[in-house]
Design a protein around this motif. Sequence first.
Motif, PDB file in Angstrom:
ATOM      1  N   GLN A 171      43.396  26.667  49.121  1.00  0.00           N
ATOM      2  CA  GLN A 171      44.525  25.754  48.971  1.00  0.00           C
ATOM      3  C   GLN A 171      44.045  24.326  48.718  1.00  0.00           C
ATOM      4  N   ALA A 172      42.963  23.927  49.365  1.00  0.00           N
ATOM      5  CA  ALA A 172      42.405  22.599  49.113  1.00  0.00           C
ATOM      6  C   ALA A 172      41.927  22.475  47.664  1.00  0.00           C
ATOM      7  N   LEU A 173      41.353  23.536  47.136  1.00  0.00           N
ATOM      8  CA  LEU A 173      40.898  23.511  45.747  1.00  0.00           C
ATOM      9  C   LEU A 173      42.086  23.439  44.780  1.00  0.00           C
TER      10      LEU A 173
ATOM     11  N   ALA B 166      42.036  44.560  43.510  1.00  0.00           N
ATOM     12  CA  ALA B 166      42.731  43.283  43.677  1.00  0.00           C
ATOM     13  C   ALA B 166      42.187  42.245  42.710  1.00  0.00           C
ATOM     14  N   GLY B 167      40.865  42.216  42.548  1.00  0.00           N
ATOM     15  CA  GLY B 167      40.268  41.272  41.625  1.00  0.00           C
ATOM     16  C   GLY B 167      40.697  41.524  40.192  1.00  0.00           C
ATOM     17  N   ALA B 168      40.847  42.793  39.826  1.00  0.00           N
ATOM     18  CA  ALA B 168      41.293  43.124  38.478  1.00  0.00           C
ATOM     19  C   ALA B 168      42.713  42.623  38.240  1.00  0.00           C
ATOM     20  N   ARG B 169      43.570  42.743  39.248  1.00  0.00           N
ATOM     21  CA  ARG B 169      44.950  42.267  39.109  1.00  0.00           C
ATOM     22  C   ARG B 169      45.010  40.750  39.016  1.00  0.00           C
ATOM     23  N   LEU B 170      44.115  40.083  39.723  1.00  0.00           N
ATOM     24  CA  LEU B 170      44.156  38.627  39.798  1.00  0.00           C
ATOM     25  C   LEU B 170      43.282  37.935  38.754  1.00  0.00           C
ATOM     26  N   GLY B 171      42.400  38.688  38.122  1.00  0.00           N
ATOM     27  CA  GLY B 171      41.509  38.091  37.139  1.00  0.00           C
ATOM     28  C   GLY B 171      40.254  37.491  37.737  1.00  0.00           C
TER      29      GLY B 171
ATOM     30  N   ALA C 133      47.124  34.728  46.477  1.00  0.00           N
ATOM     31  CA  ALA C 133      46.030  34.357  45.578  1.00  0.00           C
ATOM     32  C   ALA C 133      46.466  34.326  44.123  1.00  0.00           C
ATOM     33  N   ALA C 134      47.713  34.715  43.847  1.00  0.00           N
ATOM     34  CA  ALA C 134      48.221  34.717  42.481  1.00  0.00           C
ATOM     35  C   ALA C 134      48.705  33.312  42.132  1.00  0.00           C
ATOM     36  N   TRP C 135      47.885  32.571  41.444  1.00  0.00           N
ATOM     37  CA  TRP C 135      48.179  31.172  41.108  1.00  0.00           C
ATOM     38  C   TRP C 135      47.487  30.823  39.804  1.00  0.00           C
ATOM     39  N   THR C 136      48.192  30.104  38.956  1.00  0.00           N
ATOM     40  CA  THR C 136      47.634  29.676  37.672  1.00  0.00           C
ATOM     41  C   THR C 136      47.451  28.171  37.695  1.00  0.00           C
ATOM     42  N   PRO C 137      46.247  27.665  37.466  1.00  0.00           N
ATOM     43  CA  PRO C 137      46.016  26.219  37.541  1.00  0.00           C
ATOM     44  C   PRO C 137      46.548  25.502  36.317  1.00  0.00           C
ATOM     45  N   PRO C 138      46.905  24.236  36.470  1.00  0.00           N
ATOM     46  CA  PRO C 138      47.228  23.430  35.290  1.00  0.00           C
ATOM     47  C   PRO C 138      45.960  23.129  34.512  1.00  0.00           C
TER      48      PRO C 138
ATOM     49  N   LEU D 119      36.100  32.575  49.138  1.00  0.00           N
ATOM     50  CA  LEU D 119      37.097  31.998  48.253  1.00  0.00           C
ATOM     51  C   LEU D 119      37.802  33.118  47.509  1.00  0.00           C
ATOM     52  N   GLN D 120      39.120  33.071  47.536  1.00  0.00           N
ATOM     53  CA  GLN D 120      39.913  34.058  46.834  1.00  0.00           C
ATOM     54  C   GLN D 120      40.132  33.633  45.380  1.00  0.00           C
ATOM     55  N   ALA D 121      40.864  34.468  44.640  1.00  0.00           N
ATOM     56  CA  ALA D 121      40.983  34.253  43.202  1.00  0.00           C
ATOM     57  C   ALA D 121      41.571  32.894  42.863  1.00  0.00           C
ATOM     58  N   ASN D 122      42.555  32.427  43.640  1.00  0.00           N
ATOM     59  CA  ASN D 122      43.156  31.133  43.318  1.00  0.00           C
ATOM     60  C   ASN D 122      42.164  29.992  43.481  1.00  0.00           C
ATOM     61  N   GLY D 123      41.324  30.039  44.517  1.00  0.00           N
ATOM     62  CA  GLY D 123      40.306  29.009  44.690  1.00  0.00           C
ATOM     63  C   GLY D 123      39.287  29.031  43.575  1.00  0.00           C
TER      64      GLY D 123
END
Length: 402
Positions: A303-305, A93-98, A382-387, A48-52
């Motif tokens: 993406q499913a997550l 990459a993880g540092a950039r994405l959180g 993977a750069a995505w911010t959830p609601p 799972l990447q950062a967005n998931g």
Amino acid sequence: MNRRGMAVVVGGGIGGLAAAIGLHRIGWKVTVLERLPVLDDAGAGISLQANGLRALDALGVGDSVRGAGAEQGSGGIRTPSGRWLARMDMARAGARLGSAVYSFHRARLHETLRGHLPVGQLVTGAQVTGVRDGEEGAVVEYEGDSGVQTVRADLVVGADGVHSRTRRAVCPDAPGPEFTGTTVWRAVTDWPVAGQADIDQTWGPGLEFGSTRLPGGFVEWHALTEEPLAVPAGNLMDEVRPRFGHWHDPIPALLDATAPGTVLRHDVFALDTPLPTFVSGRLVLLGDAAHAMTPHLGQGASQALEDAVVLAAALHSAANTASALAHYDTVRRPRAQAVAKAARRTGRVGHRVRTPLALALRNTLIRATPAGLALGQMVKHAAWTPPSLPTRTEQATRRTYT
């Protein structure tokens, strides 16, 4: 306050379980129908990447999920001889994405997600035979231990995979999934194996081999080939070893550490024709049912997550279910379909490259790509911010809709 709704989630995979967790969090009564008594792909691994992982954080389960996985810090792409084409700084990459990339044994990830559902929400051995939306609500029919059952609901979430029955109810005229020509062989080693990057990819002529470190030093591996559509038979390791057994270390050791009977083979299907909508009435699609994609970006589960979180957030904040689902479709369909398109495009420079000239050109271009540019491509999807979803202390005053 509108009354809380009843939802049926068709499919108990990662997307379906996440959707159920999200719906339960905002106050819906949920039933998950899973056709198998044991979830599929129990012997495989997944990353799972950062967005998931951000999506799981929004659902309130990120910490427990990370505890079931292994953080990935290093990676790269090699040739079959072992020569590096590119190295990936996963920690940067993880540092950039959180959030770093985490890898899991799929069965352990499923188990962790199931642990966040109330007892009795998941019904296994439930083969769904019909889904429809009527004037008085959505209807799901399934065959289970007690025979044919009918469930009425205010919402049906189709998380039933690439060959989704729910999709046919939502988009009856849309083309179904198509075989991509790619076959994936997957397994997890029976014992720990050392000597590899955390995430390792090797690209050969018409072939690709990848591996990922799991908790305890065990290793998930997967191999991509171009094969005719077929039903798996016999000893699948006998088909894998001749293709990859002579490649660089530790690939031979990974194959040696794998029980032949645990190797899985899956022909890859994808929705090459994007769906015109993810929603019809009280029916909504997520995950592979909505946007089945090739595995080349490793974004399918993430993406499913994302789908699950956006759906729950929309239902929590919108005035009614219809407007919530319209918002979900508006937000999710463009992004998920763009990622699916990018995944197919990425696959063209992997195992589909065969000729010596094309291989030489591709390898030269990869080696010449600046590390910063390569890192940017790695984090792009993977750069995505959830609601936002309600916290547990807000649940007493949350709204749900019919």
